[in-house]
Design an enzyme around this catalytic site. Structure first.
Site, PDB file in Angstrom:
ATOM      1  N   GLU A   1       0.806  -1.221   0.000  1.00 39.41           N
ATOM      2  CA  GLU A   1       0.000   0.000   0.000  1.00 39.41           C
ATOM      3  C   GLU A   1       0.839   1.270   0.000  1.00 39.41           C
ATOM      4  OE1 GLU A   1      -3.004  -0.055   3.004  1.00 39.41           O
ATOM      5  OE2 GLU A   1      -3.723  -2.034   2.463  1.00 39.41           O
TER       6      GLU A   1
ATOM      7  N   GLU B   1       2.102  -7.487   9.912  1.00 41.05           N
ATOM      8  CA  GLU B   1       0.782  -6.844   9.935  1.00 41.05           C
ATOM      9  C   GLU B   1      -0.185  -7.615  10.814  1.00 41.05           C
ATOM     10  OE1 GLU B   1      -2.665  -5.471   6.714  1.00 41.05           O
ATOM     11  OE2 GLU B   1      -1.087  -6.888   6.131  1.00 41.05           O
TER      12      GLU B   1
END
Length: 945
Positions: free
Chosen positions: A503, A814
């Site tokens: 991202e 994450e």
């Protein structure tokens, strides 16, 4: 016993800074502040008695010019962000500053530095136009939303060669009658640029000017190029690529979000030996061509054809008369504000040689660099002309050791290609305008046998100075600390991003969570100060709402019509609150009130939005339900009526993630939004009140505190039962309620007991999401359960911090189980810094370094002598100097060594049952070695005798 272990050294001045920067060339303010440190040498209890700052205009040729300001001798201990009354620098001018300091031990110390003032601060001083080279328009592509149908509709289908375009090579030739004695190149771009002068690169920055809200302002890079120019002909060359401006960015992977045509602008400011000044500006005579780079995209990667190189294209001897190759540019007026770049640029900050090159069972050639990072590969290769070498990047391999692509989304290829020119002595190449998140590279087409020495990982990051270290008797914690540093380095690249491979978006929630840790581990003052400027800029268009991502790519507006639950989250608790939390943490860590002053109105706008939204929206479950007057009044106070991300990624809410990830990630928002909103509302009101008091806005402070108290009362009445229970029964809900003082004092023991029950029910594992995980261990520690906090830290089965360490992680994941015990890999990033926020707890609770007053002017040293560690050593480089501690237990006590910087003080706080030497709990500057006795008998654990 007190021992001074330093060898004899005199005191000296160190780390002179102007607005947190060393010798900055172009500050964005005309009245900067000055900071310095005193290295005390062997002197103990040294203090600064007074200082004097003199500022001179710096003449071309580095000659000292007229005196611009002189404080005279000022009796003060201040040495951090000191103002010089009356000094207002001239835009575009250079200055020197001289510092004198007198200490309590009769020493007089002197040093000095330089700084420049940028242009475009208060006046419209930019005169150059945009140069727009001949080019193909960037194709706007990528998914149109989050739903599968929208993603499919926007899915690119053309080959890369037809979708992407080559960077442009620009030549600006000019003639100088004399060699200048001062020259400044000020340059920026809509795109990313690399300048050259007379065949040599200008500066060591990469991907300049970086990533920002281009449609609202663009930063100008300033370079001292005095030594690069010559009398007679000169050539400025500029390579111009898509970058964040036109390339594929953010989680949608859409291109052309800010524009679809690349431009650059520059001004060359010159001073001749006779003192005359003049500007060299670009015009239609700037020529452009394509070069050997076929395409270069931040996400997709770069293709370089060495056969198409243009030797000498940026030198004066080059023939550029062929108009079929070198075409005139057109000029376009500059309408967007241009401002001086603030802080540290992106640079190559480290290089890692390849550890292994292996062939696996499916015939893949894998290069392993041993560390997950953000950057690119520099490769040496020799072979026949036309041979194409392909490099595919990934963070992890699968359980069989094969290459695995664990990245969601389109346009996230992370593939570079190099076409050989066939040079007999070999060729070396490194991409220019791309970077990747990776540890491993799958190599295809490499001629001959690849060797580890032929591959180097070039780490790129915003060039932030490390400011902390941690080592202990538990190597797993040392690895956890290192992993967090690596994740911060990889993601603090232009802006604070969430991950460097998928991202690369400036998610505000990630930074809100990590801000205290970030400011401990690295000098982020200028970096985050610049990013907060983008937060304020993007906030202005949203009625006080802070976007979830900053800079906010324009294409994210399409999500409002997407229809998904995720797309409904346009203002999020714990995400938008970055505008109150981050300035406060920067003020605490750096002692710089400007962070509060610059963001005060943005803080107010965010809190005012929360207040308006609370009055306008009720929770969905209550809409249409008749409420009593009292209950209706409570809900009008509480910011609980919209969907937030909530306690995002709380482990117990992700049970069905593998089967249906899109639905699973929304369970925590559905369960926790109604409670998380008011809790962060109260937190932001607290921070606004504290900020207002510091800035002298006492009426605002009083109103904010009253409102925070009312929100807490309403929350307790609405959501906390008489026995201290809160629903839903999730660890994170209790953690935030206790951390943010939402629980009435009489119910804190009961709420704490319920939290402990939930932890035990999870087999003594954490079950906290993004927003609550930073507070979990502190809440347990401060409410009488330090041993349980230690237990959670030391767990090495998922979910836990040390599970990923056990599984070989070199960064922060994450998700807690991004790689399963059997080696299978989830579609998750291996490089998200957010959960590394536990390092802040380790520094404070284990090493014992605790910030008390802003800038560490006062600190507490409170080591965990009763815990599981036998030894711990750590330091923080504070604005006053290094604050360090080293402790080691032995059978009958411990030895504690503390270094306190000049200008700071440290108070020693020990657990019950430990005794300091008499009168040694309050320490001034110097190194102190304290022999600490146990008052409750010898330690029976395995410690050195």
């Amino acid at each position: 016993m007190l021992v001074n272990t330093q060898s004899p050294t005199p005191p000296r001045l160190d780390k002179l800074r102007v607005d947190h920067l060393k010798d900055p060339l172009a500050l964005p303010v005309r009245s900067p502040r000055f900071s310095w440190q005193i290295a005390p040498g062997t002197n103990r209890d040294t203090t600064q008695r007074s200082y004097r700052i003199r500022i001179h205009r710096r003449e071309p040729g580095d000659a000292a010019g007229p005196l611009a300001a002189d404080t005279g001798e000022v009796a003060s201990p201040d040495s951090v962000t000191v103002r010089v009354p009356g000094f207002v620098g001239q835009e575009g001018a250079d200055y020197t500053w001289t510092l004198e300091v007198w200490t309590s031990d009769a020493a007089r110390l002197t040093s000095g530095g330089t700084f420049g003032i940028g242009i475009g601060i208060e006046s419209t001083s930019w005169q150059a136009p945009w140069v727009e080279p001949e080019q193909d328009t960037v194709i706007a592509e990528g998914p149109l939303g989050l739903s599968p149908q929208a993603a499919e509709a926007g899915k690119p289908v053309l080959p890369l060669r037809d979708r992407l375009h080559p960077p442009r090579f620009l030549r600006h030739g000019f003639w100088l009658e004399k060699r200048p004695i001062r020259a400044r190149l000020r340059i920026t771009s809509q795109g990313v640029h690399q300048p050259f002068l007379n065949g040599s690169p200008v500066g060591d920055e990469v991907l300049a000017p970086g990533y920002e809200s281009y449609h609202r302002s663009i930063s100008v890079m300033t370079h001292d190029v005095t030594r690069m120019l010559a009398k007679g002909p000169n050539v400025l060359g500029v390579i111009l690529g898509d970058g964040w401006y036109a390339g594929r960015i953010s989680f949608l992977g859409r291109s052309a979000q800010y524009g679809d045509r690349l431009r650059a602008t520059w001004q060359l400011e010159l001073t001749d030996p006779d003192g005359r000044t003049h500007l060299i500006l670009p015009d239609e005579g700037v020529l452009s061509s394509r070069g050997p780079i076929d395409w270069s995209d931040l996400f997709i990667g770069e293709r370089y054809d060495a056969n198409a190189e243009i030797p000498g294209w940026d030198t004066t001897d080059f023939d550029d008369t062929d108009r079929t190759l070198w075409k005139p540019s057109r000029t376009v007026p500059v309408t967007v504000p241009l401002t001086p770049f603030v802080g540290e640029p992106i640079r190559r900050v480290a290089e890692l040689p390849a550890r292994h090159v292996t062939s696996n069972s499916v015939g893949e050639t894998i290069v392993d660099f041993g560390q997950v990072l953000a950057g690119r590969v520099r490769m040496r290769v020799r072979g026949e002309a036309g041979t194409t070498v392909r490099l595919e990047h990934t963070e992890t391999l699968d359980s069989a050791g094969s290459f695995v692509n664990n990245i969601h989304g389109v346009n996230k290829d992370q593939v570079d290609e190099y076409v050989l020119a066939g040079r007999p002595d070999g060729e070396t190449w490194e991409p220019l305008f791309t970077f990747h998140g990776f540890r491993y590279v799958r190599l295809s087409g490499y001629p001959g046998t690849p060797r580890p020495e032929d591959f180097t990982a070039v780490v790129i990051s915003s060039d932030l100075e490390p400011t902390a270290a941690f080592t202990s008797s538990d190597h797993r914690l040392d690895r956890l600390f290192a992993n967090t540093v690596w994740s911060q380095r990889a993601n603090f690249l232009a802006v604070p991003t969430d991950c460097p491979q998928r991202e690369r978006a400036g998610w505000t929630g990630d930074l809100q969570i990590f801000a205290p840790t970030a400011a401990t581990l690295m000098d982020v003052a200028s970096f985050l100060g610049r990013w907060l400027g983008n937060v304020r800029t993007d906030q202005r268009d949203h009625g006080g709402i802070v976007p979830n991502i900053v800079p906010e790519p324009p294409a994210l507006a399409v999500l409002e019509d997407d229809g998904s639950e995720f797309a409904q989250i346009t203002a999020a608790a714990g995400w938008g609150d970055v505008i109150t939390v981050a300035p406060w943490e920067l003020y605490r860590h750096y002692g710089d009130i400007r962070f509060l002053a610059e963001n005060f109105q943005a803080m107010r706008d965010w809190v005012n939005f929360q207040t308006r939204d609370a009055a306008a929206l009720q929770p969905e479950r209550l809409r249409g339900v008749h409420l009593s007057g009292e209950q209706a009044a409570r809900h009008e106070l509480l910011w609980n009526g919209r969907l937030h991300f909530g306690d995002w990624l709380a482990p117990s809410t992700l049970a069905g993630y593998l089967e249906n990830p899109a639905d699973a990630v929304m369970i925590a928002p559905r369960l926790t939004s109604e409670l998380v909103g008011p809790m962060f509302q109260a937190r932001s009101l607290d921070l606004l009140a504290s900020t207002a008091d510091i800035l002298g806005e006492h009426a605002i402070a009083h109103r904010s505190r009253d409102q925070a108290a009312a929100v807490r009362d309403a929350f307790a009445s609405e959501y906390i039962s008489p026995d201290g229970r809160i629903s839903p029964a999730l660890q994170g809900v209790y953690v935030l309620a206790l951390a943010f003082d939402m629980v009435p004092a009489s119910l804190v023991p009961a709420a704490t007991d319920r939290l402990v029950e939930l932890v035990h029910a999870a087999d003594d594992h954490l079950d906290t999401g993004f927003l609550s995980v930073p507070y979990l261990l502190d809440v347990l520690w401060e409410n009488g359960h330090p041993e349980l906090a230690r237990t959670l830290l030391l767990q090495d089965t998922p979910p836990s911090w040390l599970y990923e360490v056990k599984m070989g992680a070199t960064t922060i994941w994450e998700t807690w189980r991004a790689i399963h015990e059997d080696g299978s890999v989830e579609m998750a990033s291996m490089n998200h810094y957010a959960f590394g926020c536990v390092v802040d707890w380790m520094m404070r609770r284990l090493a014992g370094i605790q910030l008390i007053e802003p800038g560490y002017r006062a600190a507490a040293i409170a080591p965990d002598l009763d815990g599981f560690l036998d030894r711990c050593e750590a330091h923080v480089d504070t604005p006053y100097g290094r604050l360090a501690t080293h402790w080691e237990r032995h059978r009958h006590g411990a030895v504690l060594t503390i270094t306190v910087p000049v200008g700071g003080r440290a108070r020693v706080v020990l657990p019950p049952g430990w005794a300091l030497p008499s009168g040694r709990d309050d320490l001034a500057s110097g190194t102190h070695v304290l022999e600490i006795a146990r008052s409750h008998g010898p330690d029976t654990r395995s410690v050195p005798a």
